[in-house]
Design a protein around this motif. Structure first.
Motif, mmCIF file in Angstrom:
data_model
loop_
_atom_site.group_PDB
_atom_site.id
_atom_site.type_symbol
_atom_site.label_atom_id
_atom_site.label_comp_id
_atom_site.label_asym_id
_atom_site.label_seq_id
_atom_site.Cartn_x
_atom_site.Cartn_y
_atom_site.Cartn_z
ATOM 1 N N VAL A 1 3.560 -5.670 9.658
ATOM 2 C CA VAL A 1 3.058 -5.842 11.019
ATOM 3 C C VAL A 1 3.382 -7.234 11.575
ATOM 4 O O VAL A 1 3.492 -7.426 12.784
ATOM 5 C CB VAL A 1 1.536 -5.511 11.057
ATOM 6 C CG1 VAL A 1 0.719 -6.581 10.357
ATOM 7 C CG2 VAL A 1 1.044 -5.272 12.465
ATOM 8 N N SER B 1 10.006 -5.037 6.681
ATOM 9 C CA SER B 1 9.090 -5.639 7.665
ATOM 10 C C SER B 1 7.671 -5.192 7.374
ATOM 11 O O SER B 1 7.438 -4.234 6.623
ATOM 12 C CB SER B 1 9.460 -5.197 9.082
ATOM 13 O OG SER B 1 9.176 -3.826 9.241
ATOM 14 N N ARG C 1 -7.951 6.116 6.878
ATOM 15 C CA ARG C 1 -7.190 4.999 7.449
ATOM 16 C C ARG C 1 -8.121 3.983 8.082
ATOM 17 O O ARG C 1 -9.018 4.369 8.844
ATOM 18 C CB ARG C 1 -6.244 5.582 8.512
ATOM 19 C CG ARG C 1 -5.455 4.558 9.263
ATOM 20 C CD ARG C 1 -4.424 5.210 10.162
ATOM 21 N NE ARG C 1 -3.342 5.813 9.418
ATOM 22 C CZ ARG C 1 -2.181 6.198 9.946
ATOM 23 N NH1 ARG C 1 -1.959 6.049 11.235
ATOM 24 N NH2 ARG C 1 -1.238 6.725 9.200
ATOM 25 N N PRO D 1 -6.517 7.216 -0.281
ATOM 26 C CA PRO D 1 -6.124 6.046 0.515
ATOM 27 C C PRO D 1 -5.061 6.386 1.567
ATOM 28 O O PRO D 1 -4.280 7.313 1.394
ATOM 29 C CB PRO D 1 -5.519 5.083 -0.518
ATOM 30 C CG PRO D 1 -5.811 5.654 -1.853
ATOM 31 C CD PRO D 1 -6.057 7.103 -1.680
ATOM 32 N N LYS E 1 -7.998 14.350 7.576
ATOM 33 C CA LYS E 1 -7.711 12.917 7.682
ATOM 34 C C LYS E 1 -8.949 12.247 8.242
ATOM 35 O O LYS E 1 -9.740 12.873 8.964
ATOM 36 C CB LYS E 1 -6.534 12.678 8.640
ATOM 37 C CG LYS E 1 -5.788 11.425 8.342
ATOM 38 C CD LYS E 1 -4.839 11.645 7.173
ATOM 39 C CE LYS E 1 -3.978 10.457 6.876
ATOM 40 N NZ LYS E 1 -2.946 10.767 5.891
ATOM 41 N N ALA F 1 7.983 3.377 7.093
ATOM 42 C CA ALA F 1 6.797 3.577 6.231
ATOM 43 C C ALA F 1 5.593 2.856 6.843
ATOM 44 O O ALA F 1 4.812 2.242 6.132
ATOM 45 C CB ALA F 1 7.081 3.077 4.823
ATOM 46 N N GLY G 1 -4.342 0.731 5.313
ATOM 47 C CA GLY G 1 -5.499 -0.170 5.391
ATOM 48 C C GLY G 1 -6.577 0.095 4.356
ATOM 49 O O GLY G 1 -7.579 -0.624 4.316
ATOM 50 N N MET H 1 3.808 3.114 11.024
ATOM 51 C CA MET H 1 3.020 3.892 11.976
ATOM 52 C C MET H 1 3.776 5.131 12.485
ATOM 53 O O MET H 1 4.974 5.271 12.265
ATOM 54 C CB MET H 1 2.718 3.020 13.206
ATOM 55 C CG MET H 1 1.916 1.793 12.930
ATOM 56 S SD MET H 1 0.231 2.217 12.524
ATOM 57 C CE MET H 1 -0.402 2.760 14.111
ATOM 58 N N GLY I 1 8.819 7.939 5.096
ATOM 59 C CA GLY I 1 7.670 7.607 4.253
ATOM 60 C C GLY I 1 6.378 7.684 5.039
ATOM 61 O O GLY I 1 5.343 8.110 4.538
ATOM 62 N N ALA I 2 6.426 7.272 6.301
ATOM 63 C CA ALA I 2 5.239 7.332 7.168
ATOM 64 C C ALA I 2 5.002 8.765 7.620
ATOM 65 O O ALA I 2 5.896 9.614 7.537
ATOM 66 C CB ALA I 2 5.447 6.445 8.387
ATOM 67 N N ASN I 3 3.818 9.021 8.133
ATOM 68 C CA ASN I 3 3.541 10.304 8.763
ATOM 69 C C ASN I 3 3.876 10.200 10.249
ATOM 70 O O ASN I 3 3.464 9.241 10.911
ATOM 71 C CB ASN I 3 2.057 10.652 8.609
ATOM 72 C CG ASN I 3 1.729 11.053 7.186
ATOM 73 O OD1 ASN I 3 2.363 11.953 6.632
ATOM 74 N ND2 ASN I 3 0.765 10.380 6.570
ATOM 75 N N TYR J 1 6.180 -2.674 4.851
ATOM 76 C CA TYR J 1 6.267 -2.986 3.420
ATOM 77 C C TYR J 1 4.863 -3.011 2.819
ATOM 78 O O TYR J 1 4.375 -4.021 2.328
ATOM 79 C CB TYR J 1 6.990 -4.323 3.241
ATOM 80 C CG TYR J 1 7.628 -4.496 1.887
ATOM 81 C CD1 TYR J 1 8.742 -3.759 1.513
ATOM 82 C CD2 TYR J 1 7.108 -5.405 0.974
ATOM 83 C CE1 TYR J 1 9.317 -3.917 0.270
ATOM 84 C CE2 TYR J 1 7.682 -5.574 -0.280
ATOM 85 C CZ TYR J 1 8.786 -4.819 -0.631
ATOM 86 O OH TYR J 1 9.364 -4.972 -1.873
HETATM 87 P P1 NAD Z 1 -0.448 0.249 3.790
HETATM 88 O O1 NAD Z 1 -1.616 -0.195 4.567
HETATM 89 O O2 NAD Z 1 -0.378 -0.007 2.330
HETATM 90 O O3 NAD Z 1 0.886 -0.374 4.419
HETATM 91 C C1 NAD Z 1 1.227 -0.234 5.778
HETATM 92 C C2 NAD Z 1 2.272 -1.278 6.094
HETATM 93 O O4 NAD Z 1 2.736 -1.089 7.426
HETATM 94 C C3 NAD Z 1 1.729 -2.714 6.023
HETATM 95 O O5 NAD Z 1 2.717 -3.531 5.431
HETATM 96 C C4 NAD Z 1 1.523 -3.073 7.491
HETATM 97 O O6 NAD Z 1 1.614 -4.467 7.736
HETATM 98 C C5 NAD Z 1 2.684 -2.325 8.111
HETATM 99 N N1 NAD Z 1 2.499 -2.066 9.546
HETATM 100 C C6 NAD Z 1 1.377 -1.708 10.197
HETATM 101 N N2 NAD Z 1 1.646 -1.573 11.513
HETATM 102 C C7 NAD Z 1 2.962 -1.841 11.658
HETATM 103 C C8 NAD Z 1 3.832 -1.862 12.758
HETATM 104 N N3 NAD Z 1 3.404 -1.593 13.990
HETATM 105 N N4 NAD Z 1 5.131 -2.164 12.537
HETATM 106 C C9 NAD Z 1 5.577 -2.448 11.289
HETATM 107 N N5 NAD Z 1 4.803 -2.448 10.207
HETATM 108 C C10 NAD Z 1 3.515 -2.142 10.399
HETATM 109 O O7 NAD Z 1 -0.287 1.812 4.121
HETATM 110 P P2 NAD Z 1 0.484 2.923 3.294
HETATM 111 O O8 NAD Z 1 -0.500 3.628 2.461
HETATM 112 O O9 NAD Z 1 1.712 2.362 2.692
HETATM 113 O O10 NAD Z 1 0.870 3.931 4.476
HETATM 114 C C11 NAD Z 1 2.035 3.757 5.266
HETATM 115 C C12 NAD Z 1 2.412 5.071 5.913
HETATM 116 O O11 NAD Z 1 2.633 6.046 4.904
HETATM 117 C C13 NAD Z 1 1.361 5.678 6.839
HETATM 118 O O12 NAD Z 1 2.020 6.370 7.878
HETATM 119 C C14 NAD Z 1 0.647 6.664 5.950
HETATM 120 O O13 NAD Z 1 0.014 7.697 6.677
HETATM 121 C C15 NAD Z 1 1.823 7.183 5.148
HETATM 122 N N6 NAD Z 1 1.466 7.810 3.868
HETATM 123 C C16 NAD Z 1 0.750 7.132 2.933
HETATM 124 C C17 NAD Z 1 0.458 7.741 1.714
HETATM 125 C C18 NAD Z 1 -0.241 7.027 0.603
HETATM 126 O O14 NAD Z 1 -0.335 7.589 -0.500
HETATM 127 N N7 NAD Z 1 -0.714 5.810 0.777
HETATM 128 C C19 NAD Z 1 0.869 9.061 1.498
HETATM 129 C C20 NAD Z 1 1.605 9.724 2.467
HETATM 130 C C21 NAD Z 1 1.903 9.075 3.653
#
Ligand code: NAD
Length: 418
Positions: A244, A242, A75, A146, A107, A294, A149, A296, A316-318, A220
Motif C-alpha cells: 500500500v 509493491s 478482512r 484470515p 466473508k 495480490a 489485514g 485489492m 492472487g487477489a480476489n 506484497y
Molecule cells: P495481507 O493483508 O497479508 O496483504 C495485503 C497486501 O496488499 C499488503 O502488503 C498491503 O499493503 C497491500 N495493499 C493493500 N492495499 C493496496 C493497494 N491499494 N495497492 C497495493 N497494495 C495494497 O492480505 P492477503 O491475505 O495477502 O490478501 C491479499 C489478497 O489475496 C486479497 O484480495 C485476499 O482476499 C486474497 N486472498 C487471500 C487469501 C489468504 O489465504 N490470505 C486467500 C485467497 C485470497
C-alpha cells in the motif's frame, strides 16, 4: 438487492449473469443462486488506548448453505463495506464448488485500519466481533479464516473467544490458526504456494520456462510474498513488488531475503534501497512474464487492461480484474489468465484440510498437506482448461461455469423448502 449496492458486488453479479447467459439459465432461477442467504451488520464499541470509546462496524455475509457450512475470510480494512463483503462471499461459493469442497461461501470484515491500532485494540475489536457473531457461526455453520489485514493471531483470539463462550476448546471454529492451537501445517503458505503451483501449470500450457522468467507482484502481503518466494524457488526473477506504501523495481531481480529484512524493520516496501521506487499502477504495467495482483479488487480495469504486458496473469487477489478489463483481455491472445477462484484457491483448500484435521483431532504432515493440495488444484486446473478449450470460452468463464453449475445442481436436487 439494493442493500449490497457497491461496485464490487455489481461486478460479481455481472460475472454471474454473463455465465448464467452462457448456461442459458432461466431468469427465474438466478436470484436464488446470486443473492446471499444471510447478512449481519454489527456495531462494535471498544475502549481505546487514549481512554475514548470508539464504535466500529463489522459485517458477515453467508452466501449459500446448500452444500455445508459457509467458509470465508475476515478482512480488516478501512474501506470494507457490506457490498464488498457480499461480492467476496459470492466468489467464495464458486471457489469452494470449483474445488469440490463441502462448503458455501462467506466473508466478513470490519471497517478499521489495524495498522493504526494498538495490538490490544485489535484484540478487543476481534473479541467483540466474535461475541456479536456467536448466534451465526459454528464449526457446522460458518467458519472464518484470515484475509487482508488479519492473521494467525486474530484467528487465535476468535478461537479463544468462541471457546470461552462454549466452555470447551473448539479449534474447528476458525482456520488459519497457529499450529499450537490446531492449525494445519502449510496453511499460512497455502494460497501463495497454490498460486505458484498453478503458474507452473500455466507456464507448461503456454510453453514458458519459469527459470529466469520475470515476475511482478502487486500487494506484497501473505499471498503476494509467498507467491514471489515460491516462484523465486522455481528459478523466476522477481523484478517488481509493491504494497500500500508503493513499489520497487529492479530489472536484475530483487533480493527477497534483503526485502524481508527491510520489511521486518520498516513494515513497508517503500524505501527499499535495492531498487527504483515505482507506483502501484506501474507495477501492473511492468513488462514481465508473470503478473500477480495480490492486493485489492478492481485493479485491472478497462483503462489499463490494454497496456498490461505479461504472459500469465495470476490472480492472487480476489476480484482484481473488472468485467470491462476481462472483455479486453479475452481479445488479447498474448495473455493467459489464471482466474481468482482457481488461482488463489489453495488457501481455502488447506483451510478445509485444517477443519477436517480439527474435527478428527488427527493431524497430517506437511508433505501430505501439499500433495493433497496439488492434487485438488491440478484437477480443478485440468477441468477449467478443458472446458475453456472445448467451449472456446475464457478461463474465468470456464471456472465460474464449473462452480456455479455445482451449486445450481445441489440446489435443484435438494428442492425448495418448505
Ligand atoms: P495481507 O493483508 O497479508 O496483504 C495485503 C497486501 O496488499 C499488503 O502488503 C498491503 O499493503 C497491500 N495493499 C493493500 N492495499 C493496496 C493497494 N491499494 N495497492 C497495493 N497494495 C495494497 O492480505 P492477503 O491475505 O495477502 O490478501 C491479499 C489478497 O489475496 C486479497 O484480495 C485476499 O482476499 C486474497 N486472498 C487471500 C487469501 C489468504 O489465504 N490470505 C486467500 C485467497 C485470497
Amino acid at each position: 438487492m439494493d442493500a449490497y449496492d457497491h461496485p464490487t458486488f455489481q461486478m460479481a453479479c455481472q460475472q454471474f449473469d454473463f455465465v448464467a447467459d452462457h448456461l442459458q439459465m432461466p431468469e427465474s432461477e438466478r436470484p436464488r443462486l446470486k443473492y446471499p442467504k444471510r447478512a449481519m451488520i454489527v456495531s462494535l464499541p471498544i475502549n481505546c488506548e487514549d481512554g475514548s470509546t470508539k464504535v466500529y462496524t463489522g459485517f458477515r455475509v453467508q452466501h449459500h448453505l446448500t452444500l455445508g457450512p459457509t467458509k470465508g475470510g475476515l478482512r480488516f480494512h478501512p474501506e470494507v463495506t457490506l457490498g464488498e463483503v457480499a461480492a467476496l462471499a459470492m466468489w467464495m461459493s464458486w471457489k469452494c464448488a470449483l474445488t469440490g469442497l463441502p462448503y458455501g461461501g462467506a466473508k466478513g470484515g470490519i471497517a478499521c485500519d489495524p495498522h493504526r491500532m494498538s495490538p490490544r485494540e485489535v484484540e478487543r475489536l476481534t473479541r467483540r466481533y466474535t461475541q456479536e457473531m456467536i448466534p451465526f457461526i459454528g464449526p457446522q455453520i460458518d467458519v472464518m479464516a484470515p484475509d487482508m489485514g488479519t492473521n494467525e493471531q486474530v484467528m487465535a483470539w476468535i478461537m479463544d473467544s468462541y471457546s470461552m463462550h462454549m466452555g470447551y476448546s473448539v479449534p474447528s471454529i476458525v482456520t488459519g490458526k497457529p499450529l499450537s492451537l490446531g492449525g494445519s501445517l502449510g496453511r499460512r503458505e497455502a494460497t501463495g504456494r497454490g498460486v505458484a503451483h498453478l503458474v507452473a501449470r500455466a507456464a507448461d500450457t503456454i510453453g514458458l520456462k519459469l527459470k529466469n522468467a520475470t515476475v511482478a507482484v502487486q500487494g506484497y502481503g501473505n499471498v503476494g510474498a509467498v507467491s514471489a518466494q515460491t516462484l523465486a524457488g522455481f528459478g523466476a526473477k522477481i523484478i517488481a513488488v509493491s504494497d500500500v506504501s508503493g513499489g520497487v523495481y529492479n530489472a536484475r531481480g530483487l533480493n527477497l531475503g534483503k526485502l524481508a529484512e527491510h520489511l521486518e524493520k520498516h513494515r513497508m516496501v517503500k524505501g527499499f534501497s535495492e531498487g527504483e521506487p515505482i507506483s502501484n499502477e506501474q507495477v501492473l504495467l511492468t513488462p514481465c512474464d508473470v503478473l500477480v495482483p495480490a492486493a485489492m479488487e478492481r485493479q485491472i480495469t478497462g483503462a489499463n487492461a490494454g497496456r498490461i504486458r505479461c504472459r500469465i496473469l495470476a490472480e492472487g487477489a480476489n476480484g482484481p480484474t473488472t468485467p470491462e478489463a476481462d472483455a479486453i483481455l479475452s481479445q488479447r491472445e498474448d495473455i493467459f489468465v489464471l482466474p481468482d477462484i482457481l488461482c488463489n484457491a489453495g488457501g481455502v483448500v488447506v483451510s478445509y484440510f485444517e477443519w477436517v484435521q480439527d474435527l478428527q483431532s488427527f493431524f497430517w504432515g506437511e508433505k501430505e498437506v501439499m500433495e493433497k493440495l496439488h492434487h485438488i488444484l491440478d484437477e480443478a486446473y485440468d477441468r477449467v482448461l478443458g472446458n475453456s478449450r472445448a467451449q472456446k470460452i475464457s478461463m474465468r468463464t470456464a471456472a465460474l461455469c464449473v462452480g456455479i453449475q455445482r451449486v445450481r445442481e445441489a440446489k435443484a436436487i435438494r428442492g425448495l423448502f418448505p
